[in-house]
Design an enzyme around this catalytic site. Structure first.
Site, mmCIF file in Angstrom:
data_model
loop_
_atom_site.group_PDB
_atom_site.id
_atom_site.type_symbol
_atom_site.label_atom_id
_atom_site.label_comp_id
_atom_site.label_asym_id
_atom_site.label_seq_id
_atom_site.Cartn_x
_atom_site.Cartn_y
_atom_site.Cartn_z
ATOM 1 N N ARG A 139 -13.822 32.428 -18.009
ATOM 2 C CA ARG A 139 -15.131 32.028 -18.035
ATOM 3 C C ARG A 139 -16.078 32.957 -18.156
ATOM 4 O O ARG A 139 -17.251 32.632 -17.974
ATOM 5 C CB ARG A 139 -15.292 30.977 -16.720
ATOM 6 N N LYS A 141 -17.099 35.289 -16.310
ATOM 7 C CA LYS A 141 -17.846 35.406 -14.909
ATOM 8 C C LYS A 141 -17.736 36.859 -14.347
ATOM 9 O O LYS A 141 -17.003 37.050 -13.237
ATOM 10 C CB LYS A 141 -17.393 34.377 -13.772
ATOM 11 N N HIS A 149 -12.765 42.003 -4.719
ATOM 12 C CA HIS A 149 -12.058 40.674 -5.031
ATOM 13 C C HIS A 149 -10.673 41.105 -5.344
ATOM 14 O O HIS A 149 -9.620 40.606 -5.087
ATOM 15 C CB HIS A 149 -12.821 39.965 -6.209
ATOM 16 N N HIS A 152 -8.642 42.542 -2.896
ATOM 17 C CA HIS A 152 -7.927 41.440 -1.855
ATOM 18 C C HIS A 152 -6.578 40.782 -2.444
ATOM 19 O O HIS A 152 -5.846 40.594 -1.976
ATOM 20 C CB HIS A 152 -8.907 40.594 -1.509
ATOM 21 N N THR A 210 -18.675 30.131 5.783
ATOM 22 C CA THR A 210 -18.526 31.475 6.080
ATOM 23 C C THR A 210 -18.363 31.817 7.450
ATOM 24 O O THR A 210 -17.612 32.598 8.004
ATOM 25 C CB THR A 210 -20.135 32.152 5.504
#
Length: 310
Positions: A139, A141, A149, A152, A210
């Site tokens: 996409r 992004k 990110h 992890h 969160t």
């Protein structure tokens, strides 16, 4: 030179055999558990695609929308996470476990084998979740494909592979159960976000998600901390607890900083979201699957999503 290479190869084989000597034989029948080669190849392929091949493939292409695929993907992970939590509970956490010092049950009892199975299933869910980043790349992004990110998504399945090879169960499985519980909520949110603008009114609770993630890290770290204050504990693999404690504490600090920056200081929110969030009426755009809220393709906040999960 050839002799040196042969010696190094021999030492590598010895180290490899030593590392797998203590592997739990019950886990060997599950896919990708016989050795770390296949698992490592998958993760290396993931890194190669998201950091090099994918961006080059998409450089001169329009981004894919993938709305339907993301809806199916997210709600499928909701169902899978529910199953994993249920299986963890039924495999000892609601029966034989004390929630304090719980060693790995190495027997072939039905409950112990059930724990082995769900430990593998949790690990395999992390392989499935590599799709998160693939959606970002396809996409375009790019702001969401952050170091945190990628770290992890690659580090978690790699370390958990070794964790379940040696210790499929016991007190080390607590954080997996808690993590899957949080993922039920998290992927449900992303599924609704992917469904389109008509579901925006149901997405007011992003901020509280969160908070749930912060609670997760507190619970995981506190549970592991018990080990350091026990007079004795026969959990077989303390190293796993040390890693869990460090992991939980590390991400608690990162998410706490994100909470302060985004929801207290408002520094990481787009201006329109800052104004609305102060009135308690808007959800901060996550960027993972929000596509077209309020009738347009809104620019995601890349800084926020890098803290999205653990």
């Amino acid at each position: 030179m050839l002799r040196q290479l042969q010696e190094w190869g021999s030492h590598a084989v010895d180290i490899y055999d030593f590392l797998l000597a203590g592997a739990d034989p019950r886990i060997q029948k599950y896919p990708l558990m016989q050795n770390p080669i296949a698992m490592s190849a998958i993760l290396l392929g993931y890194l190669f695609f998201v950091m090099y091949l994918g961006p080059r493939m998409m450089a001169n292409r329009k981004p894919f929308q993938l709305k339907e695929a993301m809806i199916v993907y997210n709600f499928s992970l909701v169902a899978l996470s529910i199953l994993i939590v249920y299986e963890f509970l039924m495999s000892g956490w609601t029966s034989t476990y004390t929630w304090r010092c719980d060693p790995v049950d190495t027997s072939d009892s039905p409950e112990a084998l059930r724990m082995v199975r769900v430990a593998w299933l949790f690990w395999f869910s992390k392989i499935i979740e590599l799709m998160d980043t693939l959606f970002f790349v396809l996409r375009k992004k790019d702001g969401q494909v952050t170091f945190l990110h990628i770290f992890h998504h690659s580090f978690m399945p790699w370390t958990w592979w070794w964790g379940i090879v040696y210790a499929p169960g016991g007190m080390g499985s607590f954080h997996a159960m808690v993590n899957s519980s949080v993922h039920i909520i998290m992927y449900f949110y992303y599924g609704l976000a992917a469904a389109g603008p008509r579901f925006q009114k149901f997405l007011w609770w992003k901020k509280y998600m969160t908070a749930i993630q912060l609670t997760q890290f507190v619970l995981v770290s506190l549970h592991a901390t018990q080990y350091y204050f026990m007079d004795s504990c026969d959990y077989q693999f303390p190293m796993i607890l040390h890693l869990i404690w460090m992991y939980g504490t590390f991400f608690f600090v990162l998410f706490s900083n994100f909470w302060i920056q985004a929801y207290v200081k408002g520094k990481r929110l787009p201006k329109q979201d800052v104004k609305q969030s102060m009135n308690g009426t808007a959800v901060h755009a996550n960027g993972k699957h929000e596509n077209g809220i309020n009738g347009s393709n809104r620019q995601e906040n890349g800084s926020s999503h890098k803290m999205k999960k653990a």
